[in-house]
Structures are given as C-alpha cells and as structure tokens.
Enzyme design. Structure first.
Site, mmCIF file in Angstrom:
data_model
loop_
_atom_site.group_PDB
_atom_site.id
_atom_site.type_symbol
_atom_site.label_atom_id
_atom_site.label_comp_id
_atom_site.label_asym_id
_atom_site.label_seq_id
_atom_site.Cartn_x
_atom_site.Cartn_y
_atom_site.Cartn_z
ATOM 1 N N HIS A 89 0.873 -1.171 0.000
ATOM 2 C CA HIS A 89 0.000 0.000 0.000
ATOM 3 C C HIS A 89 0.916 1.228 0.000
ATOM 4 O O HIS A 89 2.012 1.180 0.561
ATOM 5 C CB HIS A 89 -0.835 -0.050 1.281
ATOM 6 C CG HIS A 89 -1.916 0.971 1.375
ATOM 7 N ND1 HIS A 89 -1.657 2.280 1.714
ATOM 8 C CD2 HIS A 89 -3.256 0.882 1.206
ATOM 9 C CE1 HIS A 89 -2.797 2.941 1.743
ATOM 10 N NE2 HIS A 89 -3.789 2.131 1.433
ATOM 11 N N ASP B 196 3.300 -4.501 7.764
ATOM 12 C CA ASP B 196 2.009 -3.816 7.765
ATOM 13 C C ASP B 196 0.901 -4.870 7.909
ATOM 14 O O ASP B 196 0.667 -5.652 6.978
ATOM 15 C CB ASP B 196 1.874 -3.034 6.448
ATOM 16 C CG ASP B 196 0.507 -2.366 6.313
ATOM 17 O OD1 ASP B 196 -0.305 -2.454 7.257
ATOM 18 O OD2 ASP B 196 0.262 -1.768 5.250
ATOM 19 N N GLN C 120 -4.226 -5.375 6.762
ATOM 20 C CA GLN C 120 -5.160 -6.266 6.068
ATOM 21 C C GLN C 120 -5.214 -7.655 6.666
ATOM 22 O O GLN C 120 -5.922 -8.523 6.155
ATOM 23 C CB GLN C 120 -4.785 -6.365 4.581
ATOM 24 C CG GLN C 120 -4.973 -5.078 3.817
ATOM 25 C CD GLN C 120 -6.429 -4.635 3.756
ATOM 26 O OE1 GLN C 120 -7.350 -5.428 3.924
ATOM 27 N NE2 GLN C 120 -6.640 -3.343 3.524
ATOM 28 N N LYS D 169 -10.215 -0.978 10.456
ATOM 29 C CA LYS D 169 -10.356 -2.163 9.611
ATOM 30 C C LYS D 169 -10.661 -3.407 10.451
ATOM 31 O O LYS D 169 -10.772 -4.507 9.930
ATOM 32 C CB LYS D 169 -9.084 -2.374 8.792
ATOM 33 C CG LYS D 169 -8.845 -1.283 7.737
ATOM 34 C CD LYS D 169 -7.741 -1.688 6.792
ATOM 35 C CE LYS D 169 -7.077 -0.536 6.080
ATOM 36 N NZ LYS D 169 -7.903 0.106 5.068
ATOM 37 N N CYS E 4 -4.624 2.419 -3.794
ATOM 38 C CA CYS E 4 -3.397 2.961 -3.186
ATOM 39 C C CYS E 4 -2.239 1.996 -3.360
ATOM 40 O O CYS E 4 -1.418 1.815 -2.462
ATOM 41 C CB CYS E 4 -3.590 3.287 -1.709
ATOM 42 S SG CYS E 4 -4.877 4.492 -1.425
#
Lengths: 144, 408
Positions: free
Chosen positions: B121, B198, B201, B224, B363
């Site tokens: 991202h 990261d 997700q 999220k 993104c």
C-alpha cells in the site's frame, strides 16, 4: 432504470468515438487531464487558428463516462470560437452539477445533453467533467 | 453460518439503501462498527473522560487507566512481550510514517538498501521513498510471481548485507493472500536489518502474533477491525523504540524541558505527543474483545468460505480477470476486472444493486503497473457477510455485463 438508459447512450457514443481518438496534427495546445483517485488519464490536443477551434482530439484511458464525454465534447466544440467554447464548457459543467436549465442545455449542448443524468450519480461527476475541465484549462492558459 | 448471528450487531446493515439490502463488500477499506463498540466510545465520554497522565483527581486517574488498560489489551492481542511496546497512532499510515521518519532517518545512510514489496500500500512505500531520498539509501523492490507469491528465491536474491529495512505487508490489500513474512523477517535479521510488517489487512482476518513473526515493527488501523476511524497501533520491539528519536514532539512525550533543551519520556510515551484518542481506544478494546469472542480462526474460516464461493461464481460467469488468477492460498478478498468494462463503470452499476465494492488503484499503483492494469474492482469480506451477499454480488456482476452490452 435511469442508469441503464444513461449507459446505453454512453455505449452508443463510445462506439462512434474512434474518429476523435487521435493526436491533432499542428496542435497549438496540448494538455493532460487526470483523476488521481481513478487512474483515468487523457491528453487533449487542440488546434486554434484566428480564434476558431479548428480541430480537437484526445488520447488516453478511462471509464466509459469519461471517454464518451470527451468524444461528445469534441464533436460539439469543433468549429466554434474560443469564446463560444468557453460558454459551452460553462453550461455543460452547470448541467452536470444539476444547475442548468433543461431547455437551454438540450438546445445548446446538443448530443452532450445525453450526459445530464450523471448529475444523479455524484460519485461519477468527476469522470463526466474530466475532458471539459482539461479544455477549460487549456483555453484559459493559451496565452501564457 | 456464523454471519446470521453477527449481522444483527451492526445497525447500518439492517438499513435499506435505496430500498435495497446493503451488500457491503468494501471491508478491506473499512469495516462497519458493531453496537458494542459504539457503546464503549459513548461509555468512555459519559463516564471516564479526562486528560490522562496529567490530573491527580480521580476522574483523570480513571482516564489514565482506560488508556493503559487499552495498551495491555492490545499487547496481549498481538502477543507482544510488554505493554510498553504498543504506541497509539491515528492509523497504520501514521504508525508506518513514525517508523520511517524516526527509525529510518536515524539509521539509514548512503547506499543502504530498503527492501520494499511492490504490492505494498502507498503507506508502506511512499514514506520509504521519501526517507531514501533524504538519506541516500536505495529502494530494492521485491516482486511476486504469477500466483501473487513472494518466493524464497526472490527474497533470498534481493535481501542481503546491505538490506537495513524490509517493508512488507502481512497480506496485500490487492492480492489478498498471506505473504511469507516469517521467512522474510528471518532473512533480514540474518543480514543485520529489521522488518516492518504492515498488518492492516491481516489483523481482522487471521491471528497476528508479533513474536511468532519476530517482526521489529507492526502497524494496523483500528477501523479495519470493527473499531472507529482515527485510532491505530504501532508495535515496536522495546529496545528499538528506546533507542529511537521522537517523531512528533510536544506534551506528554517529555521527561523534562529546560531553556537549554529537553529530555524525553521512555517508550511508549516518547511517541505519543499530545492528548491521545481515548474514546476510540476504548472502542478498539471492545472491537478486539468482539473478535476474540467470535474467535479469529472461525472468522477466517467463514471469510475463506465466502471468498471461495465468490471466486467460483466469478469463474463460472466467464470474461472475468482475477488477480492473481490462480493461487493455492486462501483469500479474504478478491481483486478482479470484468473484461471490457472499466471498474468505475462496473462499481456504479453494481451500486445500483446495493453492492458496495471498491474500484480504483487501491493505493497500490506500482502493483497495478506490474499487473499491467490501471485499476480494478475489489470485493472484500467480513464476519457479517453471508452467502446471500455473495449471490447478490455475483448477480450484480452479471447485470453489469448486460448493461454494458457484453455477453448474451
């Protein structure tokens, strides 16, 4: 359904758009327009002689709405004076915002009035105005 | 199915959108919030609100407890060694920027390398580009194979003695499959570098265990994982955090301030300048409890099943490009295009059937370039989605093809 009607007109228009998808020989203006959030990107080329917009063409990629609106714009603007073109761009932008008089835009914008329904799909307004804003910028900056 | 028990927890999902059932499939962008989370935010502001760490009165002590308790809950959720390794931010983007500007600027020099997965991202890519520019370090991109997987060969050939930082998502927000973060982290450690993972997700879809991954830094966004927008988390190994310079400076991050200069607080407070977002921290705690009550493994199983059904549906329609087209790994989201239809047109038409999907470059423009597309559609699933959502989704794709004059 409105959306189906809008899209059937757009699809018809795009099938006729090939003649406007081309670089313009001897173009006096060339300007890139893009929608960063979509990745849509067009380059508009314009040839102006003695205050008359003699020729226009566009290359680039984008959604059906942005491509149809570019092609419709070119058909409408070709042969007009710069002043007339600016006035038509202004009317079109008002139509897409749902602020123009229906009789006036059907009369003056001709086939482009097929896109009036976009005013009911706010998320897609930026697609319908991409080419028009690009032309507006090009005309406003032509003497710079 | 699990979802029949949980859909009712989300008021927004029981409302009709233009007289239609809301089929919300943009969960990778943000999830909806259950009533218990909204109630927790309200409870904080109606019962415990004061500025933490500053007052000596009881209410301020209670607010401080809410703040520090939230830190402990998140530490346990991520299996961090200690609560001081948890830093509150606005979102994953801010957390990743904190690492780039604090750790990155202090530790990188000319010709050092930052290994960045091409599917990152922009929030785990652009900060590294900027830090590379400022320090003279170089970015080395990692590329996935046709199945969307980063192979051991690719990682071994790109990560070496010059690699000081690895930036990789646990799960890509476009490809939707788990990256080999454990292998990559071990490799970068063997070469003396650190790993920034990261987990934006993954955190709502599978167990994230920072010690199992052995990640040096982990970031995620609360919104999220069923929590409010505006609250995010950075996990960092304590010794690294302790050695890093502050990111933002101001109130609550100092030890002492004198005319001649300032000494800083220890982590985590060194990195939490200004008043924190306690209301949303309370919401995040409730969201984590919500997920833990259901059980993250059951959530994963449920979403994998929905994804499988949706993939079968798309494949049976024909004329659909899926990215990656083939994968043996399970997914919690599907990125795809309807051949001959621009994704923005598709998303508009699908919306007219009540189906919310994302259209655009997500993104992740470098990945889009790599895939040779400008943009695509993405359907992403959460605990409250069910098979009926999948059916309506597939029908809306079918209808889109009809409206655009494709197929029969």
């Amino acid at each position: 359904m409105d959306l189906n009607n809008l899209y059937s007109q757009i699809i018809t228009e795009n099938s006729r758009a090939a003649h406007n998808r081309r670089p313009v020989p001897g173009a006096t203006l060339s300007l890139e327009g893009n929608n960063p959030s979509c990745g849509d990107d067009i380059v508009l080329q314009v040839k102006i002689e003695n205050g008359i917009i003699e020729d226009l063409g566009f290359v680039g990629t984008g959604c059906a709405i942005s491509q149809a609106s570019a092609s419709l714009m070119i058909d409408l603007i070709k042969g007009k004076t710069v002043e007339e073109a600016k006035s038509l761009v202004d009317l079109y932008l008002r139509m897409i915002k749902g602020e123009a008089d229906e009789k006036e835009y059907i009369d003056r914008l001709e086939d482009c009035s097929a896109l009036a329904g976009v005013s009911k799909v706010p998320a897609r307004v930026k697609c319908a105005v991409l080419a028009w804003h690009t032309l507006e910028d090009a005309l406003n900056n032509q003497n710079v | 199915m699990l979802s029949q028990y949980y859909k009712k927890d989300f008021k927004i999902l029981s409302k009709l959108e233009n007289d239609m059932r809301l089929v919300y499939l943009d969960n990778a962008a943000t999830t909806q919030k259950p009533d218990v989370v909204l109630a927790a935010v309200k409870r904080y502001y109606t019962a415990d609100n004061a500025n933490p760490h500053r007052g000596v009165y009881e209410l301020a002590m209670r607010a401080t407890d809410v703040h520090e308790n939230a830190r402990s809950v998140i530490a346990a959720f991520l299996n961090a060694e200690r609560a001081e390794e948890i830093i509150f931010t606005r979102n994953a983007t801010e957390a990743l920027n904190l690492v780039a500007y604090s750790y990155g600027l202090a530790n990188l020099k000319t010709d050092d390398e930052i290994a960045v997965a091409i599917s990152e991202h922009h929030s785990n890519l652009v900060p590294w580009q900027r830090v590379a520019e400022a320090t003279g370090a170089k970015i080395v991109y990692l590329y996935p194979n046709e199945q969307g997987e980063y192979t051991e060969e690719e990682l071994t050939s790109k990560i070496g003695k010059s690699t000081k930082i690895l930036a990789m998502a646990h799960v890509s927000n476009v490809l939707g499959i788990e990256n080999p973060v454990k292998f990559a982290t071990r490799l970068v450690h063997q070469n003396g570098g650190i790993a920034v993972i990261d987990c934006a997700q993954s955190v709502a879809h599978m167990k994230v265990d920072v010690r199992d991954i052995d990640a040096d830094f982990v970031a995620f966004s609360g919104h999220k994982i069923y929590a409010p927008m505006g609250i995010g988390v950075l996990y960092g190994k304590y010794d690294l955090l302790d050695a890093m310079p502050p990111f933002l400076s101001g109130g609550d991050m100092i030890s002492h301030v004198h005319e001649s200069g300032t000494t800083y607080a220890k982590p985590p407070r060194k990195f939490e300048a200004g008043t924190c977002n306690l209301g949303d921290e309370a919401g995040l705690v409730e969201a984590i409890r919500y997920v833990e009550r259901i059980d993250i493994d059951k959530i994963r199983e449920h979403e994998t099943e929905l994804c499988k059904k949706a993939l079968e549906g798309l494949n049976s329609l024909g004329g659909i490009d899926i990215y990656p087209s083939v994968s043996s790994k399970s997914r919690s989201l599907i990125s795809f295009n309807i051949r001959g239809v621009h994704p923005h047109d598709a998303a508009t038409i699908m919306d007219s059937y009540g189906v919310c999907v994302r259209a655009g470059h997500h993104c992740a423009e470098p990945l889009m370039e790599r895939l040779g597309i400008g943009s695509c559609l993405r359907a992403s699933f959460a605990i409250y989605n069910d098979m009926e959502d999948v059916d309506i989704f597939i029908r809306s794709v079918e209808q889109t093809r009809k409206v655009m004059g494709i197929g029969s």
